[in-house]
Design an enzyme around this catalytic site. Structure first.
Site, short mmCIF file in Angstrom:
data_model
loop_
_atom_site.label_atom_id
_atom_site.label_comp_id
_atom_site.label_asym_id
_atom_site.label_seq_id
_atom_site.Cartn_x
_atom_site.Cartn_y
_atom_site.Cartn_z
N CYS A 135 10.33 66.34 8.29
CA CYS A 135 11.69 66.88 8.46
C CYS A 135 12.39 66.21 9.64
CB CYS A 135 11.62 68.39 8.68
SG CYS A 135 13.24 69.13 8.92
N CYS A 138 14.58 68.52 11.81
CA CYS A 138 13.83 69.37 12.75
C CYS A 138 13.29 68.57 13.93
CB CYS A 138 12.61 70.01 12.06
SG CYS A 138 12.87 70.58 10.39
N ASP A 139 12.72 67.40 13.67
CA ASP A 139 11.93 66.72 14.69
C ASP A 139 12.59 65.48 15.30
OD1 ASP A 139 9.96 68.62 14.32
OD2 ASP A 139 8.96 67.49 12.75
#
Ligand code: NAP
Length: 315
Positions: A135, A138-139
């Site tokens: 992701c 997200c990261d």
């Protein structure tokens, strides 16, 4: 019409828990069934920085812990057991559990989620959450000023490679063919971005690292040659697979990839059957839209149940 529950929610990720919260607060006789521990894919995410309300960010584990505590506060009934199959035909739906039991309901919300497709190479599983990510949203922000790799040639991989250049100094896209699957306009943007490099006809053969995270990716080319990429992160963006194994695909309408089709109110092709979260056919799979869809699905289910009660009262 008798059924054990007015509503059954399948799946205990953010979508299932949010549907459960609305059901419990709506005083619906509901049961949430989850095969393992609650959480779904969020538990794969080390740190969630894009869920509103958590200005400092929150770990995936803690976010699920809080969501679970929230449904518990309103007394949602939960059952932790695997489902083997469903019968969604007729007004009473049946959920068959692997332990041989059956539970019935008048409406159901399918939140079984999806799983990222994996490469299946050495190091991938071991370093997930420590440099291996599925992701970018997200990261990505964790890779400021670093060199990273993206695997895949579809819209997700190329759009996310572009997004990742906001943080990383260099993004190397590793693609197994010599042309991208992503739409032309996305390709053009990527080719014009001098922070993005491409390795064509290339497959990851191994991901290496240690307790500090990823430090090398071994790549094998179609012509038999190999190379090493000294990256600190690798984003594997080769599509997601629907968790639809227990769903009756002869009864429910799904898209070509097996994700559930529904209308704007989250109602599937079967009356009384709703869906929310990553198992839905859609472009963007984020925690925040999963929980919104779940609220919509549960309120739609309540409306459906009220309609049924009204009809029963008239007969
Ligand atoms: P996708 O279109 O299925 O692309 C997957 C990519 O991963 C392909 O390039 C594929 O290679 C590669 N791949 C698959 N298995 C692999 C493996 N084992 N090893 C190496 N590479 C592998 O998936 P997606 O990009 O996640 O997109 C899913 C759907 O959402 C698509 O319909 C896409 O258009 C849509 N989407 C739309 C938007 C938008 O903004 N409109 C944004 C994101 C996604 P090959 O090309 O060789 O098959």
């Amino acid at each position: 019409m008798h059924a054990d529950y007015q509503l059954i929610i399948l799946g205990g990720g953010p979508a299932g828990l949010s549907a459960g919260l609305y059901a419990a607060r709506g005083r619906v006789k509901a049961l949430l069934i989850e095969k393992g521990a609650p959480g779904g894919q969020v538990l794969l995410t080390d740190w969630v920085d894009n869920y509103p309300g958590f200005a400092e960010g929150i770990s995936g584990f803690e976010l699920i812990d809080k969501m679970t505590a929230h449904v518990d506060r309103f007394g949602l009934e939960k059952k932790f057991t695997a489902v083997s199959k469903l019968d969604l035909r007729g007004p009473v739906k049946t959920v068959f559990l692997e332990n041989g039991e059956q539970v019935t309901c008048l409406s159901i919300i399918l939140c079984t989620g999806a799983r990222p497709r994996t490469l299946g190479v050495v190091g991938e599983k071991e370093l997930t959450g420590q440099g291996v990510s599925y992701c970018a949203t997200c990261d990505g922000p964790f890779y400021k000023g670093q060199e990273i790799a993206v695997v895949g040639g579809g819209n997700t991989a190329i759009q996310e490679a572009l997004h990742l250049t906001k943080f990383a100094d260099k993004v190397t896209v590793i693609h197994r063919r010599d042309e991208l699957r992503a739409t032309k306009i996305v390709q053009e943007k990527a080719f014009a971005n001098d922070r993005i490099d491409f390795l064509w006809n290339a497959q990851v053969s191994k991901i290496e690292g240690n307790a500090n995270g990823v430090n090398n990716v071994k790549v094998a080319f179609k012509d038999g040659s190999t190379t090493d990429l000294a990256v600190t992160g690798i984003f594997i963006l080769i599509g997601v697979a629907p968790n639809n194994e227990i769903l009756p695909l002869d009864q429910l309408q799904v898209d070509d990839a097996g994700f559930i089709l529904c209308n704007n109110e989250m109602e599937t092709s079967i009356p009384g059957v709703y869906t929310a979260g990553d198992i839905r056919s859609k472009n963007f799979r984020q925690i925040v839209n999963a929980v919104g869809e779940a609220a919509n699905a549960e309120l739609s289910a309540e409306q459906f149940l009220a309609g049924q009660e009204h009809e029963a009262g008239q007969h």
